[in-house]
Design an enzyme around this catalytic site. Structure first.
Site, PDB file in Angstrom:
ATOM      1  N   LYS A  12       0.589  -0.923  -0.318  1.00  0.00           N
ATOM      2  CA  LYS A  12       0.286  -0.080  -0.020  1.00  0.00           C
ATOM      3  C   LYS A  12       0.751   0.896  -0.253  1.00  0.00           C
ATOM      4  CE  LYS A  12      -4.220  -2.087   2.012  1.00  0.00           C
ATOM      5  NZ  LYS A  12      -5.013  -1.959   3.688  1.00  0.00           N
ATOM      6  N   TYR A  52     -12.455  -2.468  -3.534  1.00  0.00           N
ATOM      7  CA  TYR A  52     -12.975  -2.775  -2.519  1.00  0.00           C
ATOM      8  C   TYR A  52     -14.220  -2.787  -2.460  1.00  0.00           C
ATOM      9  CZ  TYR A  52      -8.402  -2.650   0.676  1.00  0.00           C
ATOM     10  OH  TYR A  52      -7.170  -2.783   0.788  1.00  0.00           O
ATOM     11  N   ASN A 115      -1.689   0.328   6.827  1.00  0.00           N
ATOM     12  CA  ASN A 115      -1.045  -0.948   7.407  1.00  0.00           C
ATOM     13  C   ASN A 115      -0.644  -2.042   6.698  1.00  0.00           C
ATOM     14  OD1 ASN A 115      -3.601  -1.810   5.341  1.00  0.00           O
ATOM     15  ND2 ASN A 115      -4.443  -3.045   7.433  1.00  0.00           N
ATOM     16  N   HIS A 118      -1.701  -5.735   1.697  1.00  0.00           N
ATOM     17  CA  HIS A 118      -3.469  -5.665   1.393  1.00  0.00           C
ATOM     18  C   HIS A 118      -2.851  -7.628   0.466  1.00  0.00           C
ATOM     19  CE1 HIS A 118      -7.367  -6.981  -0.329  1.00  0.00           C
ATOM     20  NE2 HIS A 118      -6.636  -7.812  -1.357  1.00  0.00           N
ATOM     21  N   GLU A 129      -9.027 -10.698  -7.643  1.00  0.00           N
ATOM     22  CA  GLU A 129      -8.322  -9.570  -8.014  1.00  0.00           C
ATOM     23  C   GLU A 129      -7.074  -9.655  -8.798  1.00  0.00           C
ATOM     24  OE1 GLU A 129      -8.837  -8.877  -2.733  1.00  0.00           O
ATOM     25  OE2 GLU A 129      -7.561  -9.503  -3.430  1.00  0.00           O
TER      26      GLU A 129
END
Ligand code: CDP
Ligand code: MG
Length: 136
Positions: A12, A52, A115, A118, A129
């Site tokens: 990310k 998402y 965080n 993913h 995905e």
């Protein structure tokens, strides 16, 4: 019985920005997850919203989409034994505060939203995905 799978991983924006790409990739490869494909891209907010979509009813959805589209990310196809679960184990809990020692999120995560990584949560979602980012 051997269960070679593929899963999708994303580094990310918070982690790309801190130049953690190589450190995170090393954690995968040292733990028997090969990196079959990797590309650094930036996505639009609309693309983040599509990716998402499963979270569209959640209070954090809008911020999450803003965040994932806020800077470069690295998307990867990881491959190895039980890759979906193996990757989730290496990532650690969603909130870095709750993550186990030596997981990616414990080592590098800043907060529940920033965080660092993913990872697909099921074989079915991994396929979707991977297609989202790598099907032409
Ligand atoms: O990423 P993971 O599968 O562990 O968690 P998730 O429940 O699928 O949530 C997707 C992402 O939304 C998380 O990785 C967080 O970045 C973000 N999130 C958030 O910002 N605030 C929450 N309360 C829960 C999740
Ligand atoms: Mg998830």
């Amino acid at each position: 019985m051997s269960k070679i799978q593929q899963t999708l991983s994303i580094i990310k924006p918070d982690a790309v920005e801190r130049n953690l790409e190589d450190n995170i990739k090393k954690i995968f490869t040292e733990n028997n997850l090969g990196i079959k494909e990797s590309k650094k891209i930036q996505i639009t907010k609309d693309e983040a919203a599509e990716f998402y979509k499963v979270h569209q009813s959640k209070p954090f959805y809008n911020d999450l989409c803003d965040y994932l589209s806020s800077g470069p990310i690295v998307v990867m196809i990881l491959e190895g034994e039980n890759a979906v679960v193996a990757n989730r184990k290496l990532m650690g809990a969603t909130n870095p505060k709750d993550a186990e020692e030596n997981t990616i999120r414990k080592l590098y995560g800043i907060s529940i939203d920033k965080n660092s990584v993913h990872g697909s949560d099921s074989i079915e979602n991994a396929k979707k995905e991977i297609d989202f980012f790598f099907k032409n």
